[in-house]
Write a protein that holds these residues in place. Structure first.
Motif, mmCIF file in Angstrom:
data_model
loop_
_atom_site.group_PDB
_atom_site.id
_atom_site.type_symbol
_atom_site.label_atom_id
_atom_site.label_comp_id
_atom_site.label_asym_id
_atom_site.label_seq_id
_atom_site.Cartn_x
_atom_site.Cartn_y
_atom_site.Cartn_z
ATOM 1 N N ALA A 165 82.420 0.643 -22.602
ATOM 2 C CA ALA A 165 81.157 -0.084 -22.608
ATOM 3 C C ALA A 165 81.363 -1.537 -22.187
ATOM 4 C CB ALA A 165 80.515 -0.025 -23.989
ATOM 5 N N ILE A 166 80.325 -2.086 -21.552
ATOM 6 C CA ILE A 166 80.291 -3.499 -21.169
ATOM 7 C C ILE A 166 78.975 -4.084 -21.649
ATOM 8 C CG2 ILE A 166 80.410 -5.166 -19.280
ATOM 9 C CD1 ILE A 166 81.940 -3.100 -17.649
ATOM 10 N N ASP A 167 79.038 -5.266 -22.257
ATOM 11 C CA ASP A 167 77.875 -5.967 -22.797
ATOM 12 C C ASP A 167 77.284 -6.939 -21.781
ATOM 13 O OD1 ASP A 167 77.584 -5.040 -25.474
ATOM 14 O OD2 ASP A 167 77.350 -7.105 -26.166
ATOM 15 N N LEU A 168 75.979 -7.195 -21.944
ATOM 16 C CA LEU A 168 75.262 -8.208 -21.177
ATOM 17 C C LEU A 168 75.335 -7.934 -19.681
ATOM 18 C CD1 LEU A 168 76.240 -11.323 -23.315
ATOM 19 C CD2 LEU A 168 74.151 -9.969 -23.431
ATOM 20 N N VAL A 169 74.886 -6.752 -19.331
ATOM 21 C CA VAL A 169 74.838 -6.316 -17.936
ATOM 22 C C VAL A 169 73.385 -6.092 -17.549
ATOM 23 C CG1 VAL A 169 75.603 -4.572 -16.283
ATOM 24 C CG2 VAL A 169 77.078 -5.201 -18.203
ATOM 25 N N GLY A 170 73.014 -6.575 -16.360
ATOM 26 C CA GLY A 170 71.655 -6.408 -15.864
ATOM 27 C C GLY A 170 71.523 -5.258 -14.899
ATOM 28 N N PRO A 171 70.307 -4.946 -14.484
ATOM 29 C CA PRO A 171 70.031 -3.760 -13.659
ATOM 30 C C PRO A 171 70.812 -3.692 -12.360
ATOM 31 C CG PRO A 171 67.984 -4.684 -14.495
ATOM 32 C CD PRO A 171 69.064 -5.660 -14.856
ATOM 33 N N GLU A 172 71.153 -4.839 -11.786
ATOM 34 C CA GLU A 172 71.845 -4.830 -10.500
ATOM 35 C C GLU A 172 73.233 -4.195 -10.590
ATOM 36 O OE1 GLU A 172 73.089 -8.430 -12.698
ATOM 37 O OE2 GLU A 172 71.161 -7.455 -12.287
ATOM 38 N N ASP A 173 73.818 -4.195 -11.785
ATOM 39 C CA ASP A 173 75.165 -3.643 -11.961
ATOM 40 C C ASP A 173 75.186 -2.277 -12.639
ATOM 41 O OD1 ASP A 173 76.571 -5.693 -10.710
ATOM 42 O OD2 ASP A 173 76.657 -6.905 -12.536
ATOM 43 N N TRP A 174 74.049 -1.811 -13.091
ATOM 44 C CA TRP A 174 74.034 -0.510 -13.772
ATOM 45 C C TRP A 174 74.517 0.647 -12.894
ATOM 46 C CZ3 TRP A 174 68.482 -1.164 -16.212
ATOM 47 C CH2 TRP A 174 68.550 -2.124 -17.230
ATOM 48 N N PRO A 175 74.180 0.674 -11.604
ATOM 49 C CA PRO A 175 74.681 1.792 -10.787
ATOM 50 C C PRO A 175 76.207 1.892 -10.771
ATOM 51 C CG PRO A 175 72.881 0.680 -9.653
ATOM 52 C CD PRO A 175 73.230 -0.170 -10.843
#
Length: 307
Positions: free
Chosen positions: A83-93
């Motif tokens: 898991a990684i915290d504090l990630v926005g939609p641009e990096d979800w893929p």
């Protein structure tokens, strides 16, 4: 400076949509061994030995901003957590390609200083969070961060009332979509002067007034050690209101080993003893000069908290 680094990085994420290692002997156990396994894009060649599986580990994206999201995903997999915290939609893929969870989503907030205690911002916050709640839910994630904002002369009671009114505008949609909104507690002594949600007491009162399973607190151990201390007792007393945890060393916000004042094995054990099944995310700023050294710091931190 660290405060400014996090503020600027989170702001950038929102706009796009969205030291010395601790001696292992101090903790009575050796960190994961380095194996001769395959190396990743990080070039570290590190491999964490099997974790115990009691703690759900994560790492904050912004503290490893020198790594690409691809490199950080590879590092996380090498170290055997997911898991990684504090990630926005641009990096979800990219996270999905690697089977990595976005353990705390961001990108809906205006800023750390402009949050839900400000009634004049409620219309904008409502629009942003309703949209982001859908993004989070559609991506299959659960947790979304928010902030109180700075007091600017406002009393604690007025701040509570305003935050309740603002959050009630988004919580029905969060409940409908299965999303939990988390307000992070910051220290107002060193890193975030004038921040309203700077104590467990204030945050717990907010939770009680909202009385929703879809609102919780992000208990940042570093911040609360600075502002109020008594970490383990607070966790034991108020754990039902703490749905997520962050780590870092005090003072300095660096590695969580023996060079700082908190004893994280005991803290992690106290969290585990409450029956907690959420995420404990590393949010320290690594001090080594090399990329490999900074990754080693993360490996050590995961080992320290793997009780």
């Amino acid at each position: 400076m660290h405060n400014e680094s996090r503020r600027s990085l989170i702001k950038a994420m929102a706009l796009t949509g969205a030291g010395v290692l601790a001696p292992s002997a101090f903790y009575g156990a050796k960190a994961g061994e380095i194996s001769g396994g395959e190396s990743s894009n990080t070039g570290s060649g590190l491999k964490q030995s099997s974790l115990k599986g009691n703690i759900n580990h994560s790492v904050s994206r912004w503290t490893y901003g020198d790594l690409s999201i691809e490199e950080l995903c590879n590092t996380v997999k090498e170290l055997n957590f997911s898991a990684i915290d504090l990630v926005g939609p641009e990096d979800w893929p990219v996270l999905k390609q690697h089977g990595i969870d976005s353990s705390m989503c961001n990108g809906a907030e205006i800023s750390l200083e402009d949050g839900f205690i400000h009634s004049e911002l409620h219309d904008e916050l409502e629009a942003r969070y309703l949209k982001h709640i859908d993004l989070v839910a559609d991506a299959g994630y659960t947790n979304l961060i928010c902030f109180s904002g700075n007091a600017r002369g406002m009393s604690k009671e007025e701040g509570l009332n305003n935050a309740v009114a603002g959050l009630k505008r988004i919580l029905p949609h969060a409940q409908k979509r299965g999303v939990v909104i988390f307000m992070e507690l910051f220290n107002s002594k060193i890193d975030h002067p004038d921040y309203m949600a700077d104590s467990s007491k204030w945050g717990v009162q907010l939770c009680k007034r909202l009385d929703s399973k879809h609102f919780s607190l992000l208990y940042d151990i570093y911040h609360m050690q600075i502002n109020e201390g008594d970490i383990i007792r607070t966790i034991r007393d108020f754990h039902p209101y703490f749905g997520h945890y962050h780590t870092a060393g005090v003072p300095g916000r660096n590695e969580i080993g023996s060079t700082q004042e908190l004893y994280y094995p005991a803290i992690a054990k106290a969290i585990l003893d409450t029956g907690f099944d959420g995420y404990l995310a590393q949010e320290f700023i690594p001090t080594p000069d090399t990329k490999a050294g900074r990754i080693e710091s993360l490996k050590e931190a995961i080992s320290i908290c793997d009780v």
